[in-house]
Design a protein around this motif. Sequence first.
Motif, PDB file in Angstrom:
ATOM      1  N   GLY A   1      44.966  75.968  50.847  1.00  0.00           N
ATOM      2  CA  GLY A   1      45.670  76.988  50.068  1.00  0.00           C
ATOM      3  C   GLY A   1      45.634  78.349  50.734  1.00  0.00           C
ATOM      4  O   GLY A   1      46.047  79.340  50.141  1.00  0.00           O
ATOM      5  N   ASP A   2      45.150  78.395  51.972  1.00  0.00           N
ATOM      6  CA  ASP A   2      45.051  79.676  52.678  1.00  0.00           C
ATOM      7  C   ASP A   2      46.030  79.743  53.842  1.00  0.00           C
ATOM      8  O   ASP A   2      46.161  78.793  54.613  1.00  0.00           O
ATOM      9  N   LEU A   3      46.692  80.882  53.947  1.00  0.00           N
ATOM     10  CA  LEU A   3      47.615  81.102  55.050  1.00  0.00           C
ATOM     11  C   LEU A   3      46.897  81.892  56.130  1.00  0.00           C
ATOM     12  O   LEU A   3      46.401  82.989  55.892  1.00  0.00           O
ATOM     13  N   LEU A   4      46.809  81.301  57.336  1.00  0.00           N
ATOM     14  CA  LEU A   4      46.078  81.919  58.435  1.00  0.00           C
ATOM     15  C   LEU A   4      46.981  82.084  59.650  1.00  0.00           C
ATOM     16  O   LEU A   4      48.073  81.535  59.715  1.00  0.00           O
ATOM     17  N   LYS A   5      46.448  82.831  60.613  1.00  0.00           N
ATOM     18  CA  LYS A   5      47.162  83.030  61.869  1.00  0.00           C
ATOM     19  C   LYS A   5      46.130  82.915  62.987  1.00  0.00           C
ATOM     20  O   LYS A   5      45.003  83.366  62.815  1.00  0.00           O
ATOM     21  N   ILE A   6      46.502  82.295  64.095  1.00  0.00           N
ATOM     22  CA  ILE A   6      45.575  82.176  65.225  1.00  0.00           C
ATOM     23  C   ILE A   6      46.230  82.808  66.447  1.00  0.00           C
ATOM     24  O   ILE A   6      47.360  82.468  66.793  1.00  0.00           O
ATOM     25  N   ASP A   7      45.533  83.755  67.087  1.00  0.00           N
ATOM     26  CA  ASP A   7      46.161  84.458  68.212  1.00  0.00           C
ATOM     27  C   ASP A   7      45.914  83.732  69.537  1.00  0.00           C
ATOM     28  O   ASP A   7      45.300  82.662  69.575  1.00  0.00           O
ATOM     29  N   ASN A   8      46.387  84.327  70.635  1.00  0.00           N
ATOM     30  CA  ASN A   8      46.313  83.675  71.940  1.00  0.00           C
ATOM     31  C   ASN A   8      44.892  83.407  72.410  1.00  0.00           C
ATOM     32  O   ASN A   8      44.650  82.491  73.175  1.00  0.00           O
ATOM     33  N   GLU A   9      43.960  84.262  71.959  1.00  0.00           N
ATOM     34  CA  GLU A   9      42.572  84.067  72.378  1.00  0.00           C
ATOM     35  C   GLU A   9      41.824  83.107  71.461  1.00  0.00           C
ATOM     36  O   GLU A   9      40.644  82.857  71.680  1.00  0.00           O
ATOM     37  N   GLY A  10      42.520  82.640  70.417  1.00  0.00           N
ATOM     38  CA  GLY A  10      41.875  81.702  69.512  1.00  0.00           C
ATOM     39  C   GLY A  10      41.214  82.362  68.312  1.00  0.00           C
ATOM     40  O   GLY A  10      40.535  81.684  67.541  1.00  0.00           O
ATOM     41  N   PHE A  11      41.406  83.667  68.143  1.00  0.00           N
ATOM     42  CA  PHE A  11      40.828  84.311  66.964  1.00  0.00           C
ATOM     43  C   PHE A  11      41.666  83.982  65.740  1.00  0.00           C
ATOM     44  O   PHE A  11      42.897  83.971  65.789  1.00  0.00           O
ATOM     45  N   VAL A  12      40.968  83.696  64.658  1.00  0.00           N
ATOM     46  CA  VAL A  12      41.627  83.266  63.435  1.00  0.00           C
ATOM     47  C   VAL A  12      41.660  84.437  62.458  1.00  0.00           C
ATOM     48  O   VAL A  12      40.639  85.100  62.246  1.00  0.00           O
ATOM     49  N   TYR A  13      42.820  84.702  61.888  1.00  0.00           N
ATOM     50  CA  TYR A  13      42.964  85.820  60.948  1.00  0.00           C
ATOM     51  C   TYR A  13      43.438  85.312  59.603  1.00  0.00           C
ATOM     52  O   TYR A  13      44.342  84.475  59.525  1.00  0.00           O
ATOM     53  N   PHE A  14      42.836  85.835  58.576  1.00  0.00           N
ATOM     54  CA  PHE A  14      43.262  85.503  57.225  1.00  0.00           C
ATOM     55  C   PHE A  14      44.518  86.294  56.908  1.00  0.00           C
ATOM     56  O   PHE A  14      44.569  87.500  57.137  1.00  0.00           O
TER      57      PHE A  14
END
Length: 592
Positions: A437-450
């Motif tokens: 139920g959570d929308l996340l984003k993962i950047d090029n370095e692999g960091f995960v953002y809520f």
Amino acid sequence: MIVYVLFTALTGLLVLLLVHLRNPYFWKDAHYAVTTLLIGVRLHNFRKRKPFYSILDCFLDKVAKQPEKKFLIFEGGSYTYRQADQESNKAARALRTHARLQQGDTVALFLGNEPHFVWIWLALAKVLVAGSELKGAVEEVLPDLKQLGVRVFLLSDACDVEGIESLSDKIREASDQPLSAQLRANVNIKSPALYIYTSGTTGLPKAAVINHERLWMATFLQSIVGIRSNDIIYIYLPLYHSSGFLMGLCGAIEKGITIVLRRKFSASQFWNDCRKHNVTVIQYIGEIMRYLCNTPKRDNDRDHKVRLALGNGIRADTWAEFLQRFGDIRICECYGATEGNIGFVNYIGKVGAIGKEHFLHKMGSPYALIRYDTEKEEPVKDSRGFCINVPRGETGLLVAKIGHRTPFSGYAKNKHQTEKKKLRDVFEKDDLYFNTGDLLKIDNEGFVYFQDRIGDTFRWKGENVATTEVADHLLMLDSVAEANVYGVKVPGHEGRIGMAALKLKENMDFDGNAAYQHAKSFLPSYARPRFIRIQDTLAVTGTFKQMKMKLAEEGFNPVIIKDPLFFLDDNKGYVPMTQEIFNSIADGRIRL
Ligand SMILES: *[C@@H]1O[C@H](CO)[C@@H](O)[C@H](O)[C@H]1NC(C)=O
């Protein structure tokens, strides 16, 4: 031979150097990999070990190893590991004799943060497989409890309410001698250890089943983030939720450290407590860090021994402010749900991220970010009917494969809610995933953002509005201490229009003009809150997450809402809300 060894060593060093240059996080990644591998091995051994080694056995090992070390500090008193063991023996014996508990019974613990919570939970683990389940105010529901055959004990010496029995006297009279391990011989790693009610930010609280395997996994978080055996942890989060209980209390038992327990969070006493007891590790959740930053500045803000903060939900702006004000504290932001089968840890300390991807982690617990349609409130499917991975850098719904090593135990006696959290046929026929139920984003370095929680996003004029993003902008205003953004229904309009409940800083007024200029510069028109409601306190759940549902239902009618209300007038900025404006909106004279 020596030349060969030297050559190999040099080559090795060179390779490491090259890898390090390409990946600045190489060492931390490697350290994390080793730690998780070791934990994986431990968990594997626990799965095979007979008889089963539970967190209670771990506690008893610590008692044997360090009987005189302080285990719990509470309101001026303290208990060593040995004393805690004895206290729980007494509670176990009293419960066994007087409550006649049988293996498999469920016991509800209706208690706040106090030592008895700990003793009784340990006691329950000593006498049987028991879940601690929280129920509403006992007396209110007593007739129902009686009908269900539930026996009620009160932690007092006597009790004159019919149907409630006293327990403290019985505990005091009981022996503090150890109990036979035979009593819990049938417990295994899949046995339920306890039920924990999820906090229910978006729906009703549900009782998540926590078995021993899940308990161990949560417990290891303290090792992953580098908590040491001489650390002292401050626990003020409710012990009836997973952060305080699993990550805090059980984690502390696993490490054999000292706990400073507090009944309730207090922003004004927080640092005094830390100073007084030489606290080195703190936990946080939801809005806590903001509350701490909102307290008046003091000269001794940096005078403490706290070196690590473990938790989740700190926003990037608060993170930076917290470090600047309270000094060099390593903030270890983690992501995970009580009932979930997936978690992330930001072991790097990158401001704003909730975690970092790691190939080992991905191998152990497969997950994916899939494209999600916030309007239809369902995942987007391709022509074959399967879900679609979002490209790196784009927001998607986090789903995690349910499997042997990543189980989802669901909610107690609630098949409907359990099924609702499962997604089938995600990437192939008959596969099964847990829907976070959570929308996340993962950047090029692999960091995960809520990014957002489903349900926290609303749509207005065909556009998605992420409530957390709008709240972040409102918090930049000088006068705003806390902000809770949500969507409200407007008669005759599709979707929901933005509204914000604000708590102002002490002795500050709401500056409608500044707010308007700010919203205009930073937010597209559809995302600007049309209504603002000023409140003395913003409601939060037991885990300090903001509550939106009730506010959204209350809407913006000045007859119903007694708080100061403001309306965003396109030409004038925020003006006080009136009945006249309300009526004009209702009959369509003002178009939104
Ligand atoms: C805290 O640490 C200081 C020195 O580091 C020590 O003198 C003091 O006794 C400690 N306080 C407690 C409550 O352990």
